[in-house]
Design a protein around this motif. Structure first.
Motif, PDB file in Angstrom:
ATOM      1  N   THR A 118       0.836  -1.203   0.000  1.00 50.36           N
ATOM      2  CA  THR A 118       0.000   0.000   0.000  1.00 50.36           C
ATOM      3  C   THR A 118       0.870   1.253   0.000  1.00 50.36           C
ATOM      4  OG1 THR A 118      -1.615  -1.224   1.293  1.00 50.36           O
ATOM      5  CG2 THR A 118      -1.941   1.141   1.134  1.00 50.36           C
ATOM      6  N   SER A 119       1.901   1.268   0.857  1.00 51.29           N
ATOM      7  CA  SER A 119       2.748   2.458   0.913  1.00 51.29           C
ATOM      8  C   SER A 119       3.426   2.697  -0.426  1.00 51.29           C
ATOM      9  CB  SER A 119       3.807   2.312   2.006  1.00 51.29           C
ATOM     10  OG  SER A 119       3.184   2.223   3.254  1.00 51.29           O
ATOM     11  N   CYS A 120       3.899   1.619  -1.054  1.00 48.93           N
ATOM     12  CA  CYS A 120       4.599   1.787  -2.337  1.00 48.93           C
ATOM     13  C   CYS A 120       3.653   2.235  -3.443  1.00 48.93           C
ATOM     14  CB  CYS A 120       5.280   0.481  -2.752  1.00 48.93           C
ATOM     15  SG  CYS A 120       6.648   0.071  -1.679  1.00 48.93           S
ATOM     16  N   ILE A 121       2.437   1.682  -3.467  1.00 52.45           N
ATOM     17  CA  ILE A 121       1.492   2.109  -4.499  1.00 52.45           C
ATOM     18  C   ILE A 121       1.043   3.538  -4.232  1.00 52.45           C
ATOM     19  CG2 ILE A 121      -0.836   1.707  -5.419  1.00 52.45           C
ATOM     20  CD1 ILE A 121      -0.350  -1.218  -5.248  1.00 52.45           C
ATOM     21  N   TYR A 125     -17.803  -0.728   3.474  1.00 49.86           N
ATOM     22  CA  TYR A 125     -16.661  -1.573   3.129  1.00 49.86           C
ATOM     23  C   TYR A 125     -17.143  -2.960   2.711  1.00 49.86           C
ATOM     24  CZ  TYR A 125     -12.389  -4.257   4.076  1.00 49.86           C
ATOM     25  OH  TYR A 125     -11.325  -5.097   4.001  1.00 49.86           O
ATOM     26  N   LEU A 126     -18.199  -3.429   3.346  1.00 54.54           N
ATOM     27  CA  LEU A 126     -18.758  -4.740   2.992  1.00 54.54           C
ATOM     28  C   LEU A 126     -19.240  -4.755   1.562  1.00 54.54           C
ATOM     29  CD1 LEU A 126     -20.862  -5.394   6.178  1.00 54.54           C
ATOM     30  CD2 LEU A 126     -18.879  -6.706   5.436  1.00 54.54           C
ATOM     31  N   TYR A 162      -7.481  -5.391   1.167  1.00 53.01           N
ATOM     32  CA  TYR A 162      -6.772  -4.471   2.070  1.00 53.01           C
ATOM     33  C   TYR A 162      -6.487  -3.141   1.386  1.00 53.01           C
ATOM     34  CZ  TYR A 162      -5.648  -8.266   5.379  1.00 53.01           C
ATOM     35  OH  TYR A 162      -5.703  -9.264   6.290  1.00 53.01           O
ATOM     36  N   LEU A 163      -6.096  -3.233   0.116  1.00 52.37           N
ATOM     37  CA  LEU A 163      -5.788  -2.012  -0.625  1.00 52.37           C
ATOM     38  C   LEU A 163      -7.006  -1.096  -0.729  1.00 52.37           C
ATOM     39  CD1 LEU A 163      -3.622  -3.048  -3.702  1.00 52.37           C
ATOM     40  CD2 LEU A 163      -3.066  -1.312  -2.028  1.00 52.37           C
ATOM     41  N   THR A 164      -8.158  -1.719  -1.032  1.00 53.98           N
ATOM     42  CA  THR A 164      -9.388  -0.934  -1.131  1.00 53.98           C
ATOM     43  C   THR A 164      -9.640  -0.177   0.162  1.00 53.98           C
ATOM     44  OG1 THR A 164     -10.177  -2.952  -2.127  1.00 53.98           O
ATOM     45  CG2 THR A 164     -11.737  -1.165  -1.954  1.00 53.98           C
ATOM     46  N   PHE A 165      -9.336  -0.868   1.247  1.00 57.33           N
ATOM     47  CA  PHE A 165      -9.604  -0.369   2.580  1.00 57.33           C
ATOM     48  C   PHE A 165      -8.611   0.744   2.959  1.00 57.33           C
ATOM     49  CE2 PHE A 165     -10.022  -2.114   7.174  1.00 57.33           C
ATOM     50  CZ  PHE A 165     -11.072  -1.250   7.423  1.00 57.33           C
ATOM     51  N   CYS A 166      -7.319   0.501   2.697  1.00 55.83           N
ATOM     52  CA  CYS A 166      -6.261   1.356   3.251  1.00 55.83           C
ATOM     53  C   CYS A 166      -5.761   2.437   2.301  1.00 55.83           C
ATOM     54  CB  CYS A 166      -5.060   0.512   3.664  1.00 55.83           C
ATOM     55  SG  CYS A 166      -5.447  -0.800   4.797  1.00 55.83           S
ATOM     56  N   LEU A 167      -5.793   2.167   1.001  1.00 54.40           N
ATOM     57  CA  LEU A 167      -5.143   3.066   0.055  1.00 54.40           C
ATOM     58  C   LEU A 167      -5.602   4.525   0.189  1.00 54.40           C
ATOM     59  CD1 LEU A 167      -2.961   2.922  -2.066  1.00 54.40           C
ATOM     60  CD2 LEU A 167      -4.679   2.422  -3.781  1.00 54.40           C
ATOM     61  N   PRO A 168      -6.933   4.787   0.245  1.00 57.13           N
ATOM     62  CA  PRO A 168      -7.339   6.201   0.347  1.00 57.13           C
ATOM     63  C   PRO A 168      -6.740   6.897   1.566  1.00 57.13           C
ATOM     64  CG  PRO A 168      -9.232   4.810  -0.107  1.00 57.13           C
ATOM     65  CD  PRO A 168      -8.089   3.891   0.167  1.00 57.13           C
ATOM     66  N   PHE A 208      -1.089   3.162  10.280  1.00 65.03           N
ATOM     67  CA  PHE A 208      -2.539   3.003  10.158  1.00 65.03           C
ATOM     68  C   PHE A 208      -2.883   1.860   9.230  1.00 65.03           C
ATOM     69  CE2 PHE A 208      -3.258   7.000  12.322  1.00 65.03           C
ATOM     70  CZ  PHE A 208      -4.431   6.713  12.990  1.00 65.03           C
ATOM     71  N   CYS A 209      -2.126   1.747   8.143  1.00 61.05           N
ATOM     72  CA  CYS A 209      -2.359   0.664   7.202  1.00 61.05           C
ATOM     73  C   CYS A 209      -2.150  -0.677   7.888  1.00 61.05           C
ATOM     74  CB  CYS A 209      -1.413   0.819   6.022  1.00 61.05           C
ATOM     75  SG  CYS A 209      -1.638  -0.419   4.781  1.00 61.05           S
ATOM     76  N   PHE A 210      -1.091  -0.756   8.693  1.00 65.70           N
ATOM     77  CA  PHE A 210      -0.802  -2.005   9.403  1.00 65.70           C
ATOM     78  C   PHE A 210      -1.934  -2.345  10.365  1.00 65.70           C
ATOM     79  CE2 PHE A 210       0.983  -4.751  12.584  1.00 65.70           C
ATOM     80  CZ  PHE A 210       1.802  -5.585  11.853  1.00 65.70           C
ATOM     81  N   ILE A 211      -2.348  -1.339  11.167  1.00 67.24           N
ATOM     82  CA  ILE A 211      -3.405  -1.604  12.155  1.00 67.24           C
ATOM     83  C   ILE A 211      -4.687  -2.064  11.466  1.00 67.24           C
ATOM     84  CG2 ILE A 211      -4.908  -0.542  13.891  1.00 67.24           C
ATOM     85  CD1 ILE A 211      -2.630   1.244  14.701  1.00 67.24           C
ATOM     86  N   LEU A 212      -5.054  -1.353  10.377  1.00 68.09           N
ATOM     87  CA  LEU A 212      -6.298  -1.705   9.692  1.00 68.09           C
ATOM     88  C   LEU A 212      -6.228  -3.107   9.084  1.00 68.09           C
ATOM     89  CD1 LEU A 212      -7.239   1.631   7.885  1.00 68.09           C
ATOM     90  CD2 LEU A 212      -8.281   0.647   9.918  1.00 68.09           C
ATOM     91  N   SER A 213      -5.107  -3.409   8.410  1.00 67.86           N
ATOM     92  CA  SER A 213      -5.017  -4.728   7.771  1.00 67.86           C
ATOM     93  C   SER A 213      -4.939  -5.837   8.805  1.00 67.86           C
ATOM     94  CB  SER A 213      -3.773  -4.835   6.878  1.00 67.86           C
ATOM     95  OG  SER A 213      -3.563  -3.678   6.157  1.00 67.86           O
ATOM     96  N   TYR A 214      -4.220  -5.546   9.888  1.00 64.28           N
ATOM     97  CA  TYR A 214      -4.026  -6.555  10.922  1.00 64.28           C
ATOM     98  C   TYR A 214      -5.355  -6.956  11.559  1.00 64.28           C
ATOM     99  CZ  TYR A 214      -1.538  -8.771  14.828  1.00 64.28           C
ATOM    100  OH  TYR A 214      -1.046  -9.653  15.731  1.00 64.28           O
ATOM    101  N   GLY A 215      -6.245  -5.987  11.752  1.00 59.08           N
ATOM    102  CA  GLY A 215      -7.486  -6.274  12.459  1.00 59.08           C
ATOM    103  C   GLY A 215      -8.649  -6.639  11.562  1.00 59.08           C
TER     104      GLY A 215
END
Lengths: 280, 271
Positions: free
Chosen positions: A80-83, A115-116, A157-163, A213-220
């Motif tokens: 996500t960070s790289c994209i 998100y669902l 995860y990307l859909t969730f975190c990228l924005p 934040f990306c880590f926390i969101l993807s992790y949970g």
């Protein structure tokens, strides 16, 4: 020292304290304590035993899930960070102020779409006979199996975190002092060198916060690994759901949750240290 | 622009932004499109235009129950969260005290805890205090999750208030309560409306905690989650579009009220 009680001040101070102690701290502390409780005849009984901890932490499947979750979250954070970075870079330096503001407005919209529903859309788009595969079929590629693979999970995860990551990165990159960048160019640094030695270090805090934040969101998150990743192998959140919903094994689910929280705290703490470390 | 780069690189970067936005909006747009598509298993080429998914959800009593529950939960928790958020924002704006950092941590930490963990913790806690499965549990849980957002919005607004205005009211003989009533609250009113809409939107979308603690009082996202567990069902697209329109309306209202700040500050200096 004795002060006159300031009712006015306390009226505004106390609602939060009371509410959060009762319904935020209370539940979390209670969750830690139920890891020592026992389940007898499908009922939770108070106790102080290490059984649940031993039961969970000696099981291979727990550690498999643990490693897999950590791996997925790390992978998601890196990807996500790289994209996000080139997009944030372009939004910070290559477009007008107005365009940037509109872009950020559009990046906020996804937070308010379910998100669902978005996950379900990907499910439909990425299915083997779905839209994506019919489109690339037109040019003679595929079909690819994306659902129920790690690729599917990461797309979720990307859909969730990228924005969110793009917003955080853009805000910090846009605040980098332009004079510094110009100075670097004037002193003969090429764009790559300027990027790595001036821009990235100046925006470090924002970049790291985005990654955390990306880590926390993807992790949970449990939706992507469940619906797009096929839930096999399970992640820790799926393990919590399965353990809670089947057989009332709340204490064991709580063990998993406490392990997750401690891991997150360590990661967040390390990241904050890295973010605010003084450059040598 | 200070940074010179050649046209080709600029072009590539801008197309890249386009691609990223395409990726982000693909699921949103497809769900919109497929909510009007007749085929059960969506594919290209599209089937014909239909409203049958909307008719299905319109005639489904479960959906209406969920809508009602969601509205009750969203309205109640947004009022509570905004109230708590206001008290907290005002405290942070006006006072310094011992342990203020701990106080602020208490206020702002909830969004950093994964929802699935909050869900389990709340489930266990509510069943201990005996409100498990009732609609109150969902309201309480959503209030905890929403209060930080309300606090942030109101705190930003207070930042624009001149501290002297409140002091001036005291000097003119107003009690602190009167100053609150006639000076502070009118000033932050737009932010309060904004916070109400924003927290309502957050509550309207939350599914993990609601799924664990709601019992039979399903909210819309919980209903979606349960349909998802069943089968591929385009109803979800129709429900999703409905939810999208609702939340976007709330967010836009929130944004509009948040933007009248400059007007608000002028009014206040005139008074």
């Amino acid at each position: 020292m004795i002060k006159k009680v300031d009712t006015y001040a306390l009226t505004w101070r106390f609602p939060l304290i009371i509410w959060q102690l009762l319904f935020f701290v209370g539940p979390l502390v209670f969750m830690i304590s139920i890891t020592f409780f026992l389940v007898k005849n499908y009922r939770m009984t108070e106790a102080f035993e290490m059984k649940n901890w031993i039961k969970m932490l000696t099981r291979g499947y727990f550690w498999d899930a643990y490693a897999y979750t950590l791996w997925l979250a790390t992978l998601s954070t890196v990807i996500t960070s790289c994209i996000a970075f080139p997009a944030s870079y372009a939004l910070s330096f290559k477009v007008s102020e107005t365009t940037r503001r509109w872009a950020i407005f559009f990046l906020i919209i996804p937070f308010f779409t379910s998100y669902l529903v978005r996950t379900f859309s990907w499910y439909v788009v990425l299915a083997e006979s779905g839209v994506f595969n019919s489109l690339i079929g037109e040019i003679g590629l595929g079909p690819y199996k994306i659902l129920n693979t790690q690729v599917g999970t990461i797309i979720g995860y990307l859909t969730f975190c990228l924005p969110l990551v793009i917003i955080l990165q853009t805000l910090s990159l846009a605040n980098v002092d332009r004079n510094l960048i110009e100075a670097a160019y004037n002193l003969g640094a090429g764009w790559a060198r300027t990027l790595l030695t001036v821009i990235v270090p100046s925006a470090k805090v924002g970049l790291i916060i985005g990654a955390v934040f990306c880590f926390i969101l993807s992790y949970g998150d449990f939706v992507s690994p469940y619906y797009l990743g096929g839930s096999k192998p399970p992640t820790l959140s799926i393990l919590i759901i399965d353990t809670t919903k089947s057989g009332q094994q709340w204490p064991r689910a709580a063990v998993v949750a406490v392990m997750m929280m401690s891991t997150l705290m360590i990661v967040a703490f390390a990241a904050i240290l890295a973010a605010y470390r003084k450059p040598r | 622009m200070n940074i010179q780069g050649n046209r080709l690189i600029n072009f590539i970067l801008k197309s890249y932004i386009g691609l990223v936005f395409l990726f982000i909006f693909t699921p949103i747009i497809t769900s919109l499109v497929f909510s009007f598509n007749s085929d059960r298993f969506a594919s290209i080429p599209l089937g014909s235009f239909t409203l049958k998914w909307y008719e299905t959800i319109y005639n489904d009593p479960d959906v209406w129950d969920a809508v009602r529950t969601s509205i009750i939960v969203a309205v109640s928790s947004s009022v509570l969260a905004t109230g708590i958020g206001f008290c907290t924002a005002y405290t942070d704006f006006r006072y310094t005290f011992k342990f203020k950092n701990a106080y602020l941590a208490l206020a702002l930490l909830p969004p950093t805890i994964p929802l699935i963990i909050m869900a389990l913790a709340m489930l266990a806690w509510f069943s201990k205090i005996g409100t498990s499965g009732s609609i109150f549990s969902v309201i309480i849980a959503h209030t905890v999750l929403c209060a930080p957002f309300a606090m942030a919005v109101i705190r930003l607004r207070l930042q624009q208030m001149n501290r002297d205005i409140e002091a001036a009211a005291w000097n003119l003989g107003a009690t602190e309560w009167a100053a609150m009533r006639y000076v502070v609250i009118p000033f932050v009113k737009p932010a309060i409306v904004s916070a109400l809409c924003l927290t309502m939107a957050v509550s309207f979308d939350e599914f993990a905690v609601a799924w664990f603690v709601s019992g039979l009082n399903k909210t819309i996202p919980v209903l979606i989650l349960e349909i998802l567990q069943g089968n591929v069902d385009p109803q979800i697209n129709a429900i999703g579009t409905f939810v999208f329109i609702t939340t976007m309306t709330l967010v836009i209202i929130a944004q509009l009220f948040f933007m009248i700040r400059s007007q608000g500050s002028e009014n206040n200096t005139n008074e």
